[in-house]
Design a protein around this motif. Structure first.
Motif, short mmCIF file in Angstrom:
data_model
loop_
_atom_site.label_atom_id
_atom_site.label_comp_id
_atom_site.label_asym_id
_atom_site.label_seq_id
_atom_site.Cartn_x
_atom_site.Cartn_y
_atom_site.Cartn_z
N THR A 178 0.87 -1.17 0.00
CA THR A 178 0.00 0.00 0.00
C THR A 178 0.91 1.22 0.00
O THR A 178 1.78 1.35 0.86
CB THR A 178 -0.90 0.01 1.24
N LEU A 179 0.71 2.10 -0.99
CA LEU A 179 1.54 3.29 -1.10
C LEU A 179 0.74 4.53 -0.72
O LEU A 179 -0.44 4.64 -1.03
CB LEU A 179 2.04 3.45 -2.54
N GLU A 180 1.40 5.44 -0.04
CA GLU A 180 0.83 6.74 0.27
C GLU A 180 0.99 7.64 -0.95
O GLU A 180 1.85 7.40 -1.81
CB GLU A 180 1.53 7.36 1.48
N ASP A 181 0.18 8.69 -1.04
CA ASP A 181 0.24 9.61 -2.19
C ASP A 181 1.64 10.17 -2.41
O ASP A 181 2.08 10.32 -3.56
CB ASP A 181 -0.74 10.76 -2.02
N GLU A 182 2.36 10.47 -1.34
CA GLU A 182 3.69 11.06 -1.48
C GLU A 182 4.73 10.06 -1.99
O GLU A 182 5.83 10.44 -2.36
CB GLU A 182 4.17 11.70 -0.17
N GLN A 183 4.38 8.78 -2.04
CA GLN A 183 5.29 7.76 -2.57
C GLN A 183 5.08 7.50 -4.06
O GLN A 183 5.79 6.71 -4.65
CB GLN A 183 5.09 6.43 -1.82
N GLY B 138 2.00 5.33 -12.89
CA GLY B 138 3.00 6.16 -12.25
C GLY B 138 4.15 5.31 -11.75
O GLY B 138 4.24 4.12 -12.04
N LEU B 139 5.03 5.96 -10.98
CA LEU B 139 6.16 5.27 -10.37
C LEU B 139 6.03 5.37 -8.86
O LEU B 139 5.76 6.44 -8.33
CB LEU B 139 7.48 5.89 -10.82
N GLY B 140 6.24 4.26 -8.18
CA GLY B 140 6.18 4.25 -6.73
C GLY B 140 7.57 4.05 -6.15
O GLY B 140 8.43 3.44 -6.78
N THR B 141 7.79 4.57 -4.96
CA THR B 141 9.06 4.35 -4.27
C THR B 141 8.80 3.80 -2.88
O THR B 141 7.95 4.30 -2.15
CB THR B 141 9.87 5.65 -4.16
N VAL B 142 9.53 2.74 -2.54
CA VAL B 142 9.47 2.13 -1.22
C VAL B 142 10.91 1.85 -0.82
O VAL B 142 11.59 1.04 -1.46
CB VAL B 142 8.66 0.82 -1.22
N ASP B 143 11.38 2.55 0.21
CA ASP B 143 12.78 2.45 0.63
C ASP B 143 13.68 2.72 -0.58
O ASP B 143 13.60 3.75 -1.17
CB ASP B 143 13.06 1.08 1.28
N GLU B 144 14.49 1.78 -0.97
CA GLU B 144 15.41 1.95 -2.10
C GLU B 144 14.84 1.37 -3.40
O GLU B 144 15.51 1.36 -4.42
CB GLU B 144 16.75 1.26 -1.79
#
Length: 64
Positions: A10-15, A33-39
């Motif tokens: 689950t990604l937050e909007d800012e991710q 879109g593109l998501g970022t989680v840690d690295e």
């Protein structure tokens, strides 16, 4: 058709970042879109749009 799933996140909007402009090199029609989680960087795909596409060839008279 999916062979397997390794993670569900689950990604937050800012991710989530907008899909970058890739010109004519890559068709971004199904990329949300593109998501970022840690690295990690994740490509977010609109599965509903992709599965309803006539290009998939999954919906037709073969499945009754």
């Amino acid at each position: 058709v999916v062979d397997g799933v390794s993670d569900v996140l689950t990604l937050e909007d800012e991710q989530i970042r907008p899909t970058p402009g890739l010109g004519s090199i890559i068709d971004t029609e199904y990329i949300m879109g593109l998501g970022t989680v840690d690295e990690r960087m994740l490509i977010l795909i609109d599965i509903e749009k992709m599965m309803s596409s006539s290009d998939m060839g999954l919906i037709g008279s073969n499945f009754n």
